[in-house]
Design a protein around this motif. Structure first.
Motif, PDB file in Angstrom:
ATOM      1  N   MET A  47      -3.975 -11.760   2.337  1.00  0.00           N
ATOM      2  CA  MET A  47      -4.931 -12.776   2.454  1.00  0.00           C
ATOM      3  C   MET A  47      -5.866 -12.274   3.628  1.00  0.00           C
ATOM      4  O   MET A  47      -7.324 -12.393   3.594  1.00  0.00           O
ATOM      5  CB  MET A  47      -4.437 -14.073   2.303  1.00  0.00           C
ATOM      6  CG  MET A  47      -3.810 -14.713   1.336  1.00  0.00           C
ATOM      7  SD  MET A  47      -2.957 -16.374   1.742  1.00  0.00           S
ATOM      8  CE  MET A  47      -4.307 -17.301   2.416  1.00  0.00           C
ATOM      9  N   TRP A  48      -5.332 -12.034   4.649  1.00  0.00           N
ATOM     10  CA  TRP A  48      -5.981 -11.589   5.834  1.00  0.00           C
ATOM     11  C   TRP A  48      -6.921 -10.366   5.751  1.00  0.00           C
ATOM     12  O   TRP A  48      -8.102 -10.476   6.128  1.00  0.00           O
ATOM     13  CB  TRP A  48      -5.167 -11.528   7.046  1.00  0.00           C
ATOM     14  CG  TRP A  48      -4.809 -12.611   7.809  1.00  0.00           C
ATOM     15  CD1 TRP A  48      -3.762 -13.644   7.488  1.00  0.00           C
ATOM     16  CD2 TRP A  48      -5.831 -13.872   8.294  1.00  0.00           C
ATOM     17  NE1 TRP A  48      -3.834 -14.676   8.371  1.00  0.00           N
ATOM     18  CE2 TRP A  48      -5.049 -14.710   8.947  1.00  0.00           C
ATOM     19  CE3 TRP A  48      -7.175 -13.574   9.122  1.00  0.00           C
ATOM     20  CZ2 TRP A  48      -5.557 -15.818   9.436  1.00  0.00           C
ATOM     21  CZ3 TRP A  48      -7.549 -14.527   9.467  1.00  0.00           C
ATOM     22  CH2 TRP A  48      -6.854 -15.690  10.070  1.00  0.00           C
ATOM     23  N   GLY A  50      -8.089  -9.410   2.948  1.00  0.00           N
ATOM     24  CA  GLY A  50      -9.359  -9.792   2.010  1.00  0.00           C
ATOM     25  C   GLY A  50     -10.329 -10.600   2.804  1.00  0.00           C
ATOM     26  O   GLY A  50     -11.617 -10.417   2.869  1.00  0.00           O
ATOM     27  N   TYR A  51      -9.663 -11.560   3.406  1.00  0.00           N
ATOM     28  CA  TYR A  51     -10.914 -12.306   4.310  1.00  0.00           C
ATOM     29  C   TYR A  51     -11.613 -11.631   5.494  1.00  0.00           C
ATOM     30  O   TYR A  51     -12.617 -11.884   5.441  1.00  0.00           O
ATOM     31  CB  TYR A  51      -9.926 -13.321   4.941  1.00  0.00           C
ATOM     32  CG  TYR A  51     -10.669 -14.521   5.947  1.00  0.00           C
ATOM     33  CD1 TYR A  51     -11.629 -15.433   5.256  1.00  0.00           C
ATOM     34  CD2 TYR A  51     -10.922 -14.301   7.136  1.00  0.00           C
ATOM     35  CE1 TYR A  51     -12.290 -16.430   5.969  1.00  0.00           C
ATOM     36  CE2 TYR A  51     -11.491 -15.415   7.832  1.00  0.00           C
ATOM     37  CZ  TYR A  51     -12.360 -16.299   7.273  1.00  0.00           C
ATOM     38  OH  TYR A  51     -13.091 -17.174   7.966  1.00  0.00           O
ATOM     39  N   LEU A  52     -11.109 -10.623   6.023  1.00  0.00           N
ATOM     40  CA  LEU A  52     -11.723  -9.980   7.126  1.00  0.00           C
ATOM     41  C   LEU A  52     -12.516  -8.748   6.425  1.00  0.00           C
ATOM     42  O   LEU A  52     -13.010  -8.146   7.150  1.00  0.00           O
ATOM     43  CB  LEU A  52     -10.772  -9.255   7.973  1.00  0.00           C
ATOM     44  CG  LEU A  52      -9.944 -10.552   8.828  1.00  0.00           C
ATOM     45  CD1 LEU A  52      -8.928  -9.845   9.881  1.00  0.00           C
ATOM     46  CD2 LEU A  52     -11.090 -11.157   9.683  1.00  0.00           C
ATOM     47  N   ASN A  53     -12.561  -8.584   5.273  1.00  0.00           N
ATOM     48  CA  ASN A  53     -13.236  -7.546   4.470  1.00  0.00           C
ATOM     49  C   ASN A  53     -12.851  -6.027   4.940  1.00  0.00           C
ATOM     50  O   ASN A  53     -13.485  -4.999   5.060  1.00  0.00           O
ATOM     51  CB  ASN A  53     -14.621  -7.577   4.418  1.00  0.00           C
ATOM     52  CG  ASN A  53     -15.203  -8.704   3.868  1.00  0.00           C
ATOM     53  OD1 ASN A  53     -14.502  -9.226   2.576  1.00  0.00           O
ATOM     54  ND2 ASN A  53     -16.199  -9.420   4.276  1.00  0.00           N
ATOM     55  N   GLU A  56      -9.002  -4.654   0.116  1.00  0.00           N
ATOM     56  CA  GLU A  56      -8.660  -5.567  -0.735  1.00  0.00           C
ATOM     57  C   GLU A  56      -7.190  -4.678  -1.678  1.00  0.00           C
ATOM     58  O   GLU A  56      -7.604  -3.875  -2.343  1.00  0.00           O
ATOM     59  CB  GLU A  56      -9.770  -5.655  -1.747  1.00  0.00           C
ATOM     60  CG  GLU A  56      -9.692  -6.807  -2.757  1.00  0.00           C
ATOM     61  CD  GLU A  56      -9.548  -8.215  -2.319  1.00  0.00           C
ATOM     62  OE1 GLU A  56      -8.648  -8.981  -2.826  1.00  0.00           O
ATOM     63  OE2 GLU A  56     -10.189  -8.515  -1.056  1.00  0.00           O
ATOM     64  N   THR A 126      -2.694 -19.474   9.180  1.00  0.00           N
ATOM     65  CA  THR A 126      -3.542 -18.832   7.973  1.00  0.00           C
ATOM     66  C   THR A 126      -3.921 -20.179   7.300  1.00  0.00           C
ATOM     67  O   THR A 126      -5.286 -20.107   7.134  1.00  0.00           O
ATOM     68  CB  THR A 126      -2.469 -18.261   7.083  1.00  0.00           C
ATOM     69  OG1 THR A 126      -2.053 -17.173   7.584  1.00  0.00           O
ATOM     70  CG2 THR A 126      -3.459 -17.879   5.814  1.00  0.00           C
ATOM     71  N   MET A 130      -8.038 -20.746   7.474  1.00  0.00           N
ATOM     72  CA  MET A 130      -8.710 -20.434   6.291  1.00  0.00           C
ATOM     73  C   MET A 130      -9.188 -21.847   5.629  1.00  0.00           C
ATOM     74  O   MET A 130      -9.846 -21.808   4.569  1.00  0.00           O
ATOM     75  CB  MET A 130      -8.038 -19.681   5.190  1.00  0.00           C
ATOM     76  CG  MET A 130      -7.960 -18.259   5.697  1.00  0.00           C
ATOM     77  SD  MET A 130      -7.037 -17.105   4.399  1.00  0.00           S
ATOM     78  CE  MET A 130      -7.264 -15.523   5.355  1.00  0.00           C
TER      79      MET A 130
END
Length: 131
Positions: A47-48, A50-53, A56, A126, A130
């Motif tokens: 998740m992190w 993906g969230y921080l780009n 993936e 998290t 988020m």
């Protein structure tokens, strides 16, 4: 150099009350406990990232739909089953834990408790961040 993964497992095994009492089925309770937190940590890392780009990670199984049951099955197959198989093969296959108990020290459950509390803190962090 000591392997933190094996230190964690030895600490969990040696301090398990069922292992100390020589009860049957103690392996599954320890495997379930550590695999649960390993799976959640793997999920949070995904998740992190993906969230921080940053990166993936692709899922092995992706079920179409928004059903709770499908989501639960997808999480089980993507996060907990692979981690559980790795944990079983690395620790319990051919009674490898017996060699590890002799080789690695244990810390009276302090290492396992630190890992569990750190995982719970990561969970709440998290969710709060988020949300």
């Amino acid at each position: 150099m000591k392997n933190i993964y094996y230190l964690l497992w030895v600490d969990a095994i040696v301090n398990n009350k069922d292992f100390k009492n020589k009860d049957s089925g103690w392996e599954y309770s320890v495997l379930w406990l550590i695999t649960t937190f390993n799976g959640f940590n793997y999920l949070f890392i995904k998740m992190w990232l993906g969230y921080l780009n940053i990166y993936e990670l692709e899922s092995f199984f992706d079920f179409a739909g928004t059903s709770f049951i499908l989501g639960l099955l997808e999480a089980l197959l993507n996060f907990f089953l692979p981690v559980g198989l790795i944990n079983y093969m690395a620790i319990f296959y051919n009674d490898r834990y017996k060699k590890l108990i002799v080789k690695y020290p244990h810390y009276n459950g302090k290492l396992v408790l630190s890992y569990i509390f750190g995982s719970v803190f990561l969970l709440f962090g998290t969710i709060v961040f988020m949300w």
